[in-house]
Design an enzyme around this catalytic site. Structure first.
Site, PDB file in Angstrom:
ATOM      1  N   ASP A 141       0.878  -1.192   0.078  1.00 36.88           N
ATOM      2  CA  ASP A 141       0.021  -0.103   0.012  1.00 36.88           C
ATOM      3  C   ASP A 141       0.810   1.335   0.077  1.00 36.88           C
ATOM      4  O   ASP A 141       1.603   1.662   0.838  1.00 36.88           O
ATOM      5  CB  ASP A 141      -0.869   0.222   1.137  1.00 36.88           C
ATOM      6  CG  ASP A 141      -1.834   1.259   0.953  1.00 36.88           C
ATOM      7  OD1 ASP A 141      -2.933   1.188   0.482  1.00 36.88           O
ATOM      8  OD2 ASP A 141      -1.534   2.307   1.877  1.00 36.88           O
TER       9      ASP A 141
ATOM     10  N   TYR B  79       3.639   9.622  -0.130  1.00 40.79           N
ATOM     11  CA  TYR B  79       4.572   9.026   0.751  1.00 40.79           C
ATOM     12  C   TYR B  79       5.875   9.466   0.177  1.00 40.79           C
ATOM     13  O   TYR B  79       7.196   9.209   0.983  1.00 40.79           O
ATOM     14  CB  TYR B  79       4.377   7.631   0.780  1.00 40.79           C
ATOM     15  CG  TYR B  79       3.122   7.317   1.454  1.00 40.79           C
ATOM     16  CD1 TYR B  79       2.248   8.252   2.316  1.00 40.79           C
ATOM     17  CD2 TYR B  79       2.688   5.993   1.356  1.00 40.79           C
ATOM     18  CE1 TYR B  79       1.120   7.810   2.723  1.00 40.79           C
ATOM     19  CE2 TYR B  79       1.483   5.571   1.889  1.00 40.79           C
ATOM     20  CZ  TYR B  79       0.588   6.334   2.669  1.00 40.79           C
ATOM     21  OH  TYR B  79      -0.563   6.118   3.107  1.00 40.79           O
TER      22      TYR B  79
ATOM     23  N   LYS C  16      -1.820   6.167  -4.342  1.00 39.75           N
ATOM     24  CA  LYS C  16      -3.058   7.024  -4.260  1.00 39.75           C
ATOM     25  C   LYS C  16      -2.804   8.410  -4.733  1.00 39.75           C
ATOM     26  O   LYS C  16      -1.788   8.948  -4.932  1.00 39.75           O
ATOM     27  CB  LYS C  16      -2.952   7.135  -2.453  1.00 39.75           C
ATOM     28  CG  LYS C  16      -3.175   5.995  -1.875  1.00 39.75           C
ATOM     29  CD  LYS C  16      -3.667   6.209  -0.336  1.00 39.75           C
ATOM     30  CE  LYS C  16      -3.598   4.851   0.441  1.00 39.75           C
ATOM     31  NZ  LYS C  16      -2.045   4.613   0.688  1.00 39.75           N
TER      32      LYS C  16
ATOM     33  N   HIS D  16      -6.690  10.076  -2.119  1.00 37.31           N
ATOM     34  CA  HIS D  16      -6.231   9.971  -0.676  1.00 37.31           C
ATOM     35  C   HIS D  16      -7.317  10.523   0.366  1.00 37.31           C
ATOM     36  O   HIS D  16      -7.247   9.957   1.598  1.00 37.31           O
ATOM     37  CB  HIS D  16      -4.834  10.472  -0.717  1.00 37.31           C
ATOM     38  CG  HIS D  16      -3.986   9.802   0.390  1.00 37.31           C
ATOM     39  ND1 HIS D  16      -2.531   9.951   0.163  1.00 37.31           N
ATOM     40  CD2 HIS D  16      -3.930   9.307   1.433  1.00 37.31           C
ATOM     41  CE1 HIS D  16      -1.893   9.136   1.290  1.00 37.31           C
ATOM     42  NE2 HIS D  16      -3.113   9.088   1.913  1.00 37.31           N
TER      43      HIS D  16
ATOM     44  N   LEU E   4      -3.184  -0.977  13.961  1.00 40.30           N
ATOM     45  CA  LEU E   4      -2.719  -1.262  15.249  1.00 40.30           C
ATOM     46  C   LEU E   4      -2.686   0.143  16.043  1.00 40.30           C
ATOM     47  O   LEU E   4      -1.911   0.188  17.094  1.00 40.30           O
ATOM     48  CB  LEU E   4      -1.429  -1.910  15.322  1.00 40.30           C
ATOM     49  CG  LEU E   4      -1.327  -3.398  14.395  1.00 40.30           C
ATOM     50  CD1 LEU E   4       0.007  -3.795  14.430  1.00 40.30           C
ATOM     51  CD2 LEU E   4      -2.116  -4.533  15.061  1.00 40.30           C
TER      52      LEU E   4
ATOM     53  N   ILE F 145      -3.432  -2.858   6.792  1.00 39.60           N
ATOM     54  CA  ILE F 145      -2.116  -2.719   6.157  1.00 39.60           C
ATOM     55  C   ILE F 145      -1.094  -2.478   7.059  1.00 39.60           C
ATOM     56  O   ILE F 145      -0.794  -0.965   7.178  1.00 39.60           O
ATOM     57  CB  ILE F 145      -2.226  -1.707   5.081  1.00 39.60           C
ATOM     58  CG1 ILE F 145      -3.162  -0.685   5.388  1.00 39.60           C
ATOM     59  CG2 ILE F 145      -2.648  -2.298   3.849  1.00 39.60           C
ATOM     60  CD1 ILE F 145      -3.148   0.680   4.265  1.00 39.60           C
TER      61      ILE F 145
ATOM     62  N   LYS G 122       2.241  -1.301   9.186  1.00 40.51           N
ATOM     63  CA  LYS G 122       3.616  -0.758   8.610  1.00 40.51           C
ATOM     64  C   LYS G 122       4.463  -1.408   9.522  1.00 40.51           C
ATOM     65  O   LYS G 122       4.300  -1.294  10.964  1.00 40.51           O
ATOM     66  CB  LYS G 122       3.377   0.731   8.497  1.00 40.51           C
ATOM     67  CG  LYS G 122       4.684   1.186   8.131  1.00 40.51           C
ATOM     68  CD  LYS G 122       5.285   2.294   9.190  1.00 40.51           C
ATOM     69  CE  LYS G 122       6.837   2.875   9.081  1.00 40.51           C
ATOM     70  NZ  LYS G 122       7.268   3.830  10.142  1.00 40.51           N
ATOM     71  N   SER G 123       5.500  -1.885   9.098  1.00 38.68           N
ATOM     72  CA  SER G 123       6.713  -2.345   9.683  1.00 38.68           C
ATOM     73  C   SER G 123       7.906  -2.260   8.910  1.00 38.68           C
ATOM     74  O   SER G 123       7.807  -2.576   7.668  1.00 38.68           O
ATOM     75  CB  SER G 123       6.714  -3.851  10.303  1.00 38.68           C
ATOM     76  OG  SER G 123       7.791  -4.051  11.233  1.00 38.68           O
ATOM     77  N   VAL G 124       9.248  -2.087   9.371  1.00 33.87           N
ATOM     78  CA  VAL G 124      10.283  -2.254   8.539  1.00 33.87           C
ATOM     79  C   VAL G 124      11.119  -3.423   9.010  1.00 33.87           C
ATOM     80  O   VAL G 124      12.220  -3.574   8.553  1.00 33.87           O
ATOM     81  CB  VAL G 124      11.281  -0.826   8.580  1.00 33.87           C
ATOM     82  CG1 VAL G 124      10.406   0.325   7.649  1.00 33.87           C
ATOM     83  CG2 VAL G 124      11.445  -0.588  10.005  1.00 33.87           C
TER      84      VAL G 124
ATOM     85  N   ARG H 160       8.940  -8.410  12.609  1.00 32.94           N
ATOM     86  CA  ARG H 160       7.612  -8.097  12.927  1.00 32.94           C
ATOM     87  C   ARG H 160       6.802  -8.010  11.558  1.00 32.94           C
ATOM     88  O   ARG H 160       5.358  -8.290  11.845  1.00 32.94           O
ATOM     89  CB  ARG H 160       7.585  -6.545  13.084  1.00 32.94           C
ATOM     90  CG  ARG H 160       6.454  -5.763  13.569  1.00 32.94           C
ATOM     91  CD  ARG H 160       5.775  -6.488  14.938  1.00 32.94           C
ATOM     92  NE  ARG H 160       6.788  -6.536  16.082  1.00 32.94           N
ATOM     93  CZ  ARG H 160       6.942  -5.102  16.773  1.00 32.94           C
ATOM     94  NH1 ARG H 160       6.272  -4.127  16.634  1.00 32.94           N
ATOM     95  NH2 ARG H 160       7.893  -5.418  17.806  1.00 32.94           N
TER      96      ARG H 160
ATOM     97  N   ASN I  78       3.200 -10.117  11.927  1.00 31.31           N
ATOM     98  CA  ASN I  78       1.948  -9.374  11.591  1.00 31.31           C
ATOM     99  C   ASN I  78       0.910 -10.380  10.459  1.00 31.31           C
ATOM    100  O   ASN I  78      -0.084 -10.165  10.310  1.00 31.31           O
ATOM    101  CB  ASN I  78       2.075  -8.088  10.876  1.00 31.31           C
ATOM    102  CG  ASN I  78       2.495  -7.017  12.082  1.00 31.31           C
ATOM    103  OD1 ASN I  78       2.352  -7.240  13.248  1.00 31.31           O
ATOM    104  ND2 ASN I  78       3.145  -5.934  11.364  1.00 31.31           N
TER     105      ASN I  78
END
Length: 278
Positions: free
Chosen positions: A46, A51, A76, A109, A191, A230, A232-234, A238, A242
């Site tokens: 996403d 961004y 978006k 968006h 989350l 959706i 988000k994690s880098v 994790r 998820n």
């Protein structure tokens, strides 16, 4: 990781129920993060023009051994690019940045209601779908009245409405309208912002009962409620955690307890007055 299930959209396509959000992922890190997600089994990314990291998504797609038709790529329309002609130009620019000839889902968006250009923007998305540049079209952060306006103007129902949704902000009325109109609800910030939600005693108790993390319990709640999420994690660990939410189930009491956590509290902007045109 097992294959992530998908949900049917009202246009005949399907959307993976868990995706990787890349909001605030630095542009220089995006290709690596998205590439890692692909290796872990994610197929849904996403993104958004706002961004500033669409190029990284494109680099990850081109470097991956996963076939393009197996991927579900969302981007978006930026608020300043709203309007009919400008939206079509903006989509072309997003496709060029990602090196793609189409995206799987294109969203407006924000409605930015005081600027009142979202109906013309929606007409542009309808045209872009007809032109084959997008497979599915939808909206993000739209209120019930905004959705009614674009349907009344075009007869085209969005496939998706992506909104802030987590146990502290459950937006039951908007979800009910979406179900009635055949629109899939997609949760951003599923989350919340982490700390408060992950420390919530009700969620911690349910997590202990199932031998899972609080994040997994919350994402499982989204899945059983028929939504797309959706997170988000880098961090690879994790990301894997998820997406490992399809091998257990919450019972009716768990779901009811989570439903009672709803505080109606937004952590992000209110779509009624968010008008950022930068």
């Amino acid at each position: 990781m097992k294959i992530i299930p998908s949900l049917p959209l009202n246009d005949g396509h399907r959307i993976p129920q868990i995706g990787l959000g890349v909001w605030q992922v630095p542009a220089g890190d995006t290709a690596r993060v998205v590439g890692t997600a692909f290796e872990l089994g994610y197929r849904h990314v996403d993104g958004a023009a706002a961004y500033g990291n669409e190029e990284g998504i494109g680099h990850a797609i081109q470097a991956s051994s996963v076939a393009r038709e197996e991927l579900f790529i969302t981007t978006k329309l930026r608020n300043p690019d709203q309007g009919y002609d400008s939206a079509l130009r903006a989509l072309d620019a997003s496709l060029a940045r990602m090196g793609l000839d189409r995206v799987d889902l294109y969203l407006i968006h924000w409605p930015c209601p005081r600027h009142d250009r979202f109906v013309d923007s929606w007409k542009a998305l309808v045209q872009a779908r007809a032109d084959g540049k997008v497979r599915s079209i939808g909206v993000s952060n739209f209120r019930a009245q905004d959705i009614d306006r674009i349907i009344d103007a075009t007869g085209v129902v969005p496939a998706v409405n992506q909104i802030e949704l987590h146990p502290l902000l459950q937006q039951a009325g908007l979800q009910q309208q979406a179900r009635a109109q055949g629109i899939v609800t997609q949760a951003w910030s599923p989350l919340a912002h982490g700390g408060e939600l992950l420390a919530h005693p009700v969620l911690q108790t349910i997590a202990g009962k199932h031998g899972r993390t609080v994040a997994q319990v919350v994402l499982r709640w989204h899945m059983q409620s028929g939504r797309v999420a959706i997170p988000k994690s880098v961090t690879p660990a994790r990301m894997a955690e998820n997406a490992t939410v399809f091998d257990f189930a919450l019972d009716e009491d768990d779901m009811a307890q989570i439903g009672r956590i709803d505080a109606g509290r937004r952590l992000g902007p209110d779509p009624a007055d968010f008008e950022d045109m930068s």
